[in-house]
Design a protein around this motif. Structure first.
Motif, PDB file in Angstrom:
ATOM      1  N   ASP A 305      35.379  -3.232  81.513  1.00 45.38           N
ATOM      2  CA  ASP A 305      36.734  -3.570  81.956  1.00 45.38           C
ATOM      3  C   ASP A 305      36.797  -4.994  82.514  1.00 45.38           C
ATOM      4  O   ASP A 305      37.753  -5.735  82.245  1.00 45.38           O
ATOM      5  N   ARG A 380      41.454  -3.514  73.896  1.00 41.83           N
ATOM      6  CA  ARG A 380      42.255  -2.858  74.939  1.00 41.83           C
ATOM      7  C   ARG A 380      42.544  -1.408  74.584  1.00 41.83           C
ATOM      8  O   ARG A 380      42.594  -0.541  75.456  1.00 41.83           O
ATOM      9  N   LYS A 384      41.878   1.961  76.808  1.00 41.14           N
ATOM     10  CA  LYS A 384      42.921   2.960  77.095  1.00 41.14           C
ATOM     11  C   LYS A 384      42.469   4.361  76.720  1.00 41.14           C
ATOM     12  O   LYS A 384      42.812   5.335  77.383  1.00 41.14           O
ATOM     13  N   ARG A 385      41.689   4.466  75.643  1.00 40.00           N
ATOM     14  CA  ARG A 385      41.175   5.773  75.255  1.00 40.00           C
ATOM     15  C   ARG A 385      40.327   6.376  76.363  1.00 40.00           C
ATOM     16  O   ARG A 385      40.381   7.558  76.643  1.00 40.00           O
ATOM     17  N   THR A 388      42.590   7.627  79.150  1.00 40.74           N
ATOM     18  CA  THR A 388      43.252   8.869  78.748  1.00 40.74           C
ATOM     19  C   THR A 388      42.286  10.048  78.812  1.00 40.74           C
ATOM     20  O   THR A 388      42.623  11.132  79.281  1.00 40.74           O
TER      21      THR A 388
END
Length: 396
Positions: A305, A380, A384-385, A388
């Motif tokens: 990140d 990105r 995000k995966r 989630t």
């Protein structure tokens, strides 16, 4: 903050003392008195004491934050030598451990010695079976991008743990999967045939890891050592860990001690991690063992990140270029001063290597930005995966 300030002051005082000691010498205003009470002519015949060779302080060689700027230069600039200042300026304090590297290599060292046949807590699967499951889950959830590379090295998987088998078993250190793309099936296939067997050459395994990981500027090397006991093959694992940190660029060893038997064993494993700036995770139960790997996984995602944030920052390249230019200019200034010193050739040679390291780091970062920045949106999506997936996990 006061402690950090005091540390900076002490290091800067040392640096200034070094400059004073190694800079051009001023002629003495007073003549040197004749030796042994002799006359001036006798004194002139006595050879002068040889000037000691100049030395570099450690803060010239050290670069804890791996930004290509020696600690010596950062201290002169009143910067913290433990963090990449450009990434913190771009992404905030949460990115203090961030590195804009070209690869993050993770080599898992797995203990397959006879003691791994034991059961944590005295029931359930063997420690080795639990370790295989934890490694499977760890690799399964790594960021699936080419930035990340993972490999497997095993020891103690040949022979048995009898004295007659010790010599052969202590040589049983093998890279079962070289560093490569994140591939959980390939990792499972490499681990599947392993059964608890022989002795524990921890020092030898750490030494072998140096050959399995590249020593390159701009690459982060990470070792995860999974073990349950003491060095069994007469090696000095802590000394090897220190060498690994010193010679293999940016190598950190995190250690997961699973069902460790004695205080002596625990101390050894803890010291291995400490020697490289790594963390020791002690796990007496299967749940604690899983939690240790969850923590390691979370740490790697935070690294990713921070890397992603840094890559997204438009001023970052200019920040790196400016700091590199300043470091190169300061190094050239010191090279010029040392060239004028008697017997300063060795110091000049070291300073030239330090300058080359700064240039390589600057050029390497440019390659990372050029290669990955056009794909920033794709990367990105990967991040995000992960977010989630974390939200969808059932709370324990």
């Amino acid at each position: 903050m006061q402690i950090l300030s005091d540390k900076r002051y002490a290091l800067r005082t040392l640096a200034l003392a070094f400059i004073t000691a190694c800079g051009p010498k001023q002629p003495s205003a007073e003549p040197t008195p004749p030796a042994n009470g002799g006359d001036g002519a006798a004194a002139q015949q006595t050879p002068a004491a040889e000037e000691p060779a100049p030395q570099l302080v450690d803060s010239w060689y050290n670069d804890q934050d791996a930004d290509g700027v020696p600690e010596f230069v950062e201290l002169e600039q009143h910067s913290d030598p433990n963090i990449d200042q450009c990434i913190v300026e771009a992404c905030g304090e949460e990115a203090r451990s961030g590195r804009l590297v070209s690869k993050v290599n993770t080599l898992i060292i797995l203990d397959v010695s006879g003691s791994m046949a034991g059961k944590a807590g005295g029931k359930g699967k063997s420690k080795l079976e639990q370790a295989k499951l934890a490694v499977h889950r760890y690799v399964e959830t790594l960021p699936p991008v080419e930035l990340m590379q993972v490999g497997l090295l095993a020891y103690g998987h040949k022979g048995d743990n009898t004295p007659a088998s010790k010599a052969a078993s202590c040589q049983a250190i093998e890279v079962l999967r070289p560093l490569g793309p994140v591939d959980v099936k390939a990792m499972d296939a490499a681990m599947k045939p392993l059964k608890p067997s022989g002795w524990s050459p921890i020092a030898g395994a750490l030494e072998a890891s140096a050959g399995a990981m590249p020593e390159e500027v701009g690459v982060m090397n990470h070792v995860i050592l999974v073990a349950d006991g003491l060095e069994g093959c007469d090696g000095d694992a802590v000394a090897i860990a220190r060498q690994l940190r010193a010679t293999n660029h940016l190598t950190v060893v995190d250690v997961v001690g699973f069902g460790v038997g004695t205080k002596e064993d625990t101390e050894l494993l803890r010291n291995i991690a400490a020697a490289t700036g790594g963390i020791y995770h002690e796990a007496a139960t299967v749940a604690e063992f899983d939690q240790a790997f969850n923590t390691l996984n979370l740490s790697l995602w935070r690294t990713f990140d921070a890397w992603l944030c840094a890559l997204s920052s438009d001023p970052l390249q200019a920040c790196y270029a400016k700091r590199a230019e300043e470091a190169i200019a300061r190094t050239e200034q010191e090279i010029e001063a040392m060239t004028k010193r008697a017997r300063g050739e060795e110091v000049v040679a070291s300073l030239k290597k330090i300058k080359a390291r700064t240039e390589q780091m600057r050029d390497g970062r440019l390659r990372v930005i050029t290669e990955y920045k056009p794909r920033i949106e794709e990367l990105r999506v990967t991040a995000k995966r992960r977010a989630t997936a974390e939200k969808s996990k059932p709370k324990q």
